[in-house]
Design a protein around this motif. Structure first.
Motif, mmCIF file in Angstrom:
data_model
loop_
_atom_site.group_PDB
_atom_site.id
_atom_site.type_symbol
_atom_site.label_atom_id
_atom_site.label_comp_id
_atom_site.label_asym_id
_atom_site.label_seq_id
_atom_site.Cartn_x
_atom_site.Cartn_y
_atom_site.Cartn_z
ATOM 1 N N UNK A 231 0.826 -1.196 0.000
ATOM 2 C CA UNK A 231 0.000 0.000 0.000
ATOM 3 C C UNK A 231 0.863 1.250 0.000
ATOM 4 N N UNK A 232 0.283 2.325 -0.502
ATOM 5 C CA UNK A 232 0.979 3.610 -0.449
ATOM 6 C C UNK A 232 1.140 4.032 1.013
ATOM 7 N N UNK A 233 2.328 4.540 1.329
ATOM 8 C CA UNK A 233 2.612 4.933 2.712
ATOM 9 C C UNK A 233 3.210 6.321 2.760
ATOM 10 N N UNK A 234 2.985 6.967 3.891
ATOM 11 C CA UNK A 234 3.534 8.302 4.101
ATOM 12 C C UNK A 234 5.043 8.230 4.298
ATOM 13 N N UNK A 235 5.757 9.135 3.656
ATOM 14 C CA UNK A 235 7.203 9.255 3.855
ATOM 15 C C UNK A 235 7.496 10.470 4.736
ATOM 16 N N UNK A 236 7.000 11.631 4.315
ATOM 17 C CA UNK A 236 7.254 12.862 5.061
ATOM 18 C C UNK A 236 6.246 13.923 4.648
ATOM 19 N N UNK A 237 5.930 14.789 5.590
ATOM 20 C CA UNK A 237 5.061 15.928 5.299
ATOM 21 C C UNK A 237 5.662 17.194 5.885
ATOM 22 N N UNK A 238 5.221 18.329 5.362
ATOM 23 C CA UNK A 238 5.682 19.622 5.857
ATOM 24 C C UNK A 238 4.537 20.617 5.760
ATOM 25 N N UNK A 239 4.334 21.361 6.838
ATOM 26 C CA UNK A 239 3.269 22.354 6.845
ATOM 27 C C UNK A 239 3.744 23.637 6.169
ATOM 28 N N UNK A 240 2.824 24.574 5.973
ATOM 29 C CA UNK A 240 3.182 25.836 5.340
ATOM 30 C C UNK A 240 4.145 26.654 6.193
ATOM 31 N N UNK A 241 4.172 26.381 7.493
ATOM 32 C CA UNK A 241 5.098 27.091 8.382
ATOM 33 C C UNK A 241 6.402 26.335 8.584
ATOM 34 N N UNK A 242 6.517 25.157 7.961
ATOM 35 C CA UNK A 242 7.782 24.439 7.992
ATOM 36 C C UNK A 242 7.888 23.297 8.991
ATOM 37 N N UNK A 243 6.822 22.991 9.697
ATOM 38 C CA UNK A 243 6.862 21.857 10.626
ATOM 39 C C UNK A 243 6.859 20.558 9.823
ATOM 40 N N UNK A 244 7.707 19.629 10.231
ATOM 41 C CA UNK A 244 7.882 18.396 9.463
ATOM 42 C C UNK A 244 7.473 17.163 10.258
ATOM 43 N N UNK A 245 7.154 16.115 9.504
ATOM 44 C CA UNK A 245 6.800 14.825 10.089
ATOM 45 C C UNK A 245 7.369 13.748 9.185
ATOM 46 N N UNK B 209 8.096 9.363 8.500
ATOM 47 C CA UNK B 209 7.906 7.966 8.855
ATOM 48 C C UNK B 209 9.129 7.505 9.631
ATOM 49 N N UNK B 210 8.929 6.601 10.586
ATOM 50 C CA UNK B 210 10.052 6.123 11.395
ATOM 51 C C UNK B 210 11.148 5.516 10.526
ATOM 52 N N UNK B 211 10.761 4.891 9.444
ATOM 53 C CA UNK B 211 11.729 4.184 8.605
ATOM 54 C C UNK B 211 12.696 5.114 7.859
ATOM 55 N N UNK B 212 12.369 6.402 7.786
ATOM 56 C CA UNK B 212 13.234 7.328 7.040
ATOM 57 C C UNK B 212 13.824 8.429 7.924
ATOM 58 N N UNK B 213 13.442 8.464 9.186
ATOM 59 C CA UNK B 213 13.960 9.503 10.086
ATOM 60 C C UNK B 213 15.481 9.455 10.138
ATOM 61 N N UNK B 214 16.093 10.615 10.029
ATOM 62 C CA UNK B 214 17.538 10.719 10.069
ATOM 63 C C UNK B 214 18.210 10.482 8.724
ATOM 64 N N UNK B 215 17.453 10.020 7.743
ATOM 65 C CA UNK B 215 18.031 9.762 6.412
ATOM 66 C C UNK B 215 17.433 10.670 5.343
ATOM 67 N N UNK B 216 16.164 10.975 5.465
ATOM 68 C CA UNK B 216 15.469 11.810 4.478
ATOM 69 C C UNK B 216 15.181 13.185 5.086
ATOM 70 N N UNK B 217 15.126 14.194 4.228
ATOM 71 C CA UNK B 217 14.793 15.548 4.681
ATOM 72 C C UNK B 217 13.851 16.204 3.685
ATOM 73 N N UNK B 218 12.728 16.692 4.194
ATOM 74 C CA UNK B 218 11.747 17.372 3.347
ATOM 75 C C UNK B 218 11.890 18.873 3.532
#
Length: 121
Positions: A43-57, A59-68
């Motif tokens: 299934x499609x899964x969330x990788x990362x999101x960012x709000x208009x003010x720059x807050x990021x979220x 997935x545990x599997x990509x934390x520390x490796x990916x940057x949005x």
């Protein structure tokens, strides 16, 4: 409204890629933007999101490796993928919650066309 994604490709384990996505066409404002991925048979899964003010979220599997990141002036969102692993192989989709100029009270989710990321030696 269109979302145009680019930047996928083939990379060796441990390598890096940068994905970009540009939104265009009658945009009033953009709320959250993000990246999702779908591997074959999954299934499609969330990788990362960012709000208009720059807050990021992330997935545990990509934390520390990916940057949005995003550029609000250019209506773009990017994803820097570092320390890539074979399990990161998937089609990556950008997503944005957008208010159109013609319907500013309505918030609609739009998707890009997807870009393939393959991590293999």
């Amino acid at each position: 409204v269109q979302l145009q994604a680019s930047g996928g490709g083939l990379v060796q384990p441990g390598g890096s890629l940068r994905l970009s996505c540009a939104a265009s066409g009658g945009i009033f404002s953009i709320n959250d933007m993000g990246w999702y991925r779908q591997a074959p048979g999954k299934q499609r899964e969330l990788v990362a999101t960012i709000t208009s003010s720059g807050a990021t979220n992330y997935a545990d599997s990509v934390k520390g490796r990916f940057a949005i990141s995003r550029d609000n002036a250019k209506n773009t969102v990017s994803l820097q993928l570092n320390s890539l692993k074979p399990e990161d192989t998937a089609v990556y989709y950008c997503n944005a919650l957008i208010r159109r100029l013609t319907t500013t009270r309505v918030l609609t989710a739009y998707w890009g066309q997807g870009t393939q990321v393959t991590v293999s030696s």
